[in-house]
Motif scaffolding. Sequence first.
Motif, PDB file in Angstrom:
ATOM      1  N   ALA A  50       0.933  -1.038  -0.176  1.00 41.50           N
ATOM      2  CA  ALA A  50       0.096  -0.085  -0.060  1.00 41.50           C
ATOM      3  C   ALA A  50       0.773   1.064  -0.004  1.00 41.50           C
ATOM      4  CB  ALA A  50      -0.785   0.103   1.232  1.00 41.50           C
ATOM      5  N   PRO A  51       0.630   2.153  -1.035  1.00 46.36           N
ATOM      6  CA  PRO A  51       1.468   3.406  -1.181  1.00 46.36           C
ATOM      7  C   PRO A  51       1.231   4.100   0.238  1.00 46.36           C
ATOM      8  CG  PRO A  51       0.392   2.926  -3.144  1.00 46.36           C
ATOM      9  CD  PRO A  51      -0.288   2.003  -2.081  1.00 46.36           C
ATOM     10  N   LEU A  52       2.332   4.728   0.918  1.00 52.62           N
ATOM     11  CA  LEU A  52       2.211   5.639   1.932  1.00 52.62           C
ATOM     12  C   LEU A  52       2.027   7.094   1.448  1.00 52.62           C
ATOM     13  CD1 LEU A  52       4.860   4.243   4.333  1.00 52.62           C
ATOM     14  CD2 LEU A  52       2.457   4.092   4.374  1.00 52.62           C
ATOM     15  N   VAL A  53       0.727   7.536   1.610  1.00 48.40           N
ATOM     16  CA  VAL A  53       0.348   8.840   0.872  1.00 48.40           C
ATOM     17  C   VAL A  53      -0.067   9.661   2.086  1.00 48.40           C
ATOM     18  CG1 VAL A  53      -1.332  10.101  -0.505  1.00 48.40           C
ATOM     19  CG2 VAL A  53      -0.132   7.953  -1.340  1.00 48.40           C
ATOM     20  N   ASP A  54       0.496  10.868   2.394  1.00 49.67           N
ATOM     21  CA  ASP A  54      -0.083  11.867   3.456  1.00 49.67           C
ATOM     22  C   ASP A  54      -1.374  12.413   2.908  1.00 49.67           C
ATOM     23  OD1 ASP A  54      -0.554  14.078   4.935  1.00 49.67           O
ATOM     24  OD2 ASP A  54       1.532  14.373   5.179  1.00 49.67           O
ATOM     25  N   ASP A  55      -2.363  12.258   3.869  1.00 51.87           N
ATOM     26  CA  ASP A  55      -3.723  12.745   3.621  1.00 51.87           C
ATOM     27  C   ASP A  55      -3.830  14.061   3.361  1.00 51.87           C
ATOM     28  OD1 ASP A  55      -5.068  10.153   4.124  1.00 51.87           O
ATOM     29  OD2 ASP A  55      -5.415  10.749   6.009  1.00 51.87           O
ATOM     30  N   ARG A  56      -2.709  14.774   3.652  1.00 51.31           N
ATOM     31  CA  ARG A  56      -2.663  16.299   3.188  1.00 51.31           C
ATOM     32  C   ARG A  56      -2.236  16.488   1.817  1.00 51.31           C
ATOM     33  NH1 ARG A  56       0.808  17.974   8.120  1.00 51.31           N
ATOM     34  NH2 ARG A  56       1.772  16.054   7.128  1.00 51.31           N
ATOM     35  N   VAL A  57      -2.037  15.591   1.187  1.00 52.34           N
ATOM     36  CA  VAL A  57      -1.424  15.782  -0.335  1.00 52.34           C
ATOM     37  C   VAL A  57      -2.575  16.394  -1.110  1.00 52.34           C
ATOM     38  CG1 VAL A  57      -2.192  13.619  -1.498  1.00 52.34           C
ATOM     39  CG2 VAL A  57      -0.231  14.608  -2.045  1.00 52.34           C
ATOM     40  N   GLY A  76       5.416  16.086  -4.926  1.00 53.92           N
ATOM     41  CA  GLY A  76       6.010  16.130  -6.178  1.00 53.92           C
ATOM     42  C   GLY A  76       6.073  14.984  -7.009  1.00 53.92           C
ATOM     43  N   HIS A  77       5.013  14.094  -6.983  1.00 54.80           N
ATOM     44  CA  HIS A  77       4.825  13.075  -7.788  1.00 54.80           C
ATOM     45  C   HIS A  77       3.972  13.567  -9.067  1.00 54.80           C
ATOM     46  CE1 HIS A  77       4.633   8.759  -9.019  1.00 54.80           C
ATOM     47  NE2 HIS A  77       3.420   9.018  -9.223  1.00 54.80           N
ATOM     48  N   GLU A  78       4.593  13.158 -10.245  1.00 53.96           N
ATOM     49  CA  GLU A  78       3.819  13.849 -11.314  1.00 53.96           C
ATOM     50  C   GLU A  78       3.693  12.825 -12.542  1.00 53.96           C
ATOM     51  OE1 GLU A  78       7.669  16.056 -13.363  1.00 53.96           O
ATOM     52  OE2 GLU A  78       5.924  17.569 -12.085  1.00 53.96           O
ATOM     53  N   ARG A  79       4.256  11.455 -12.393  1.00 49.04           N
ATOM     54  CA  ARG A  79       4.327  10.532 -13.345  1.00 49.04           C
ATOM     55  C   ARG A  79       2.993   9.904 -13.999  1.00 49.04           C
ATOM     56  NH1 ARG A  79       9.079   6.474 -12.435  1.00 49.04           N
ATOM     57  NH2 ARG A  79       8.110   5.836 -14.306  1.00 49.04           N
ATOM     58  N   GLY A  80       2.158   9.948 -13.053  1.00 48.91           N
ATOM     59  CA  GLY A  80       0.704   9.529 -13.598  1.00 48.91           C
ATOM     60  C   GLY A  80      -0.048  10.262 -14.632  1.00 48.91           C
ATOM     61  N   ILE A  81      -0.543   9.452 -15.660  1.00 50.54           N
ATOM     62  CA  ILE A  81      -1.552  10.342 -16.521  1.00 50.54           C
ATOM     63  C   ILE A  81      -2.943   9.203 -16.487  1.00 50.54           C
ATOM     64  CG2 ILE A  81      -2.269  10.700 -18.838  1.00 50.54           C
ATOM     65  CD1 ILE A  81       0.638  11.236 -19.597  1.00 50.54           C
ATOM     66  N   TYR A  82      -3.974   9.990 -16.092  1.00 48.29           N
ATOM     67  CA  TYR A  82      -5.077   9.259 -15.698  1.00 48.29           C
ATOM     68  C   TYR A  82      -6.129   9.572 -16.682  1.00 48.29           C
ATOM     69  CZ  TYR A  82      -3.509   9.810 -10.713  1.00 48.29           C
ATOM     70  OH  TYR A  82      -2.887   9.592  -9.738  1.00 48.29           O
ATOM     71  N   PRO A  83      -6.194   8.157 -17.646  1.00 45.82           N
ATOM     72  CA  PRO A  83      -7.187   8.267 -18.542  1.00 45.82           C
ATOM     73  C   PRO A  83      -8.658   8.415 -17.871  1.00 45.82           C
ATOM     74  CG  PRO A  83      -6.023   6.454 -18.919  1.00 45.82           C
ATOM     75  CD  PRO A  83      -5.454   7.009 -17.594  1.00 45.82           C
ATOM     76  N   TRP A  84      -9.496   9.002 -18.655  1.00 42.37           N
ATOM     77  CA  TRP A  84     -10.837   9.433 -18.358  1.00 42.37           C
ATOM     78  C   TRP A  84     -11.676   8.148 -18.152  1.00 42.37           C
ATOM     79  CZ3 TRP A  84     -10.601  14.360 -17.530  1.00 42.37           C
ATOM     80  CH2 TRP A  84     -10.046  15.215 -18.320  1.00 42.37           C
TER      81      TRP A  84
END
Length: 97
Positions: A50-57, A76-84
């Motif tokens: 499970a990715p550790l993600v701060d809820d304040r992101v 700082g994460h910017e690699r994902g492109i989310y298809p519709w």
Amino acid sequence: MNPVAVGNSQSKQQLRLNWPDGREQLLDHAELRRQCPCSQCRAFRLKGLAPLVDDRVRVIELNAQGYGLQLVFSDGHERGIYPWAYLAQLGLNTTPL
């Protein structure tokens, strides 16, 4: 199917998508970060981690890619492109207008 409108609320930490059928979809920023479709994040989830993600992101930038959105996050994460279609599947908080 592409949304007719896209909005991003920093204060509510939500991405809003309005679909042609009249649905409004609200997606939480932290959950979007956890469900990032980039190869690195997908590989992490496939290993059962499970990715550790701060809820304040926050989503701090939206970049249209035609078939979806590239989301830039405050961590700082910017690699994902989310298809519709992928975004539509993530929407559990969908309400009629």
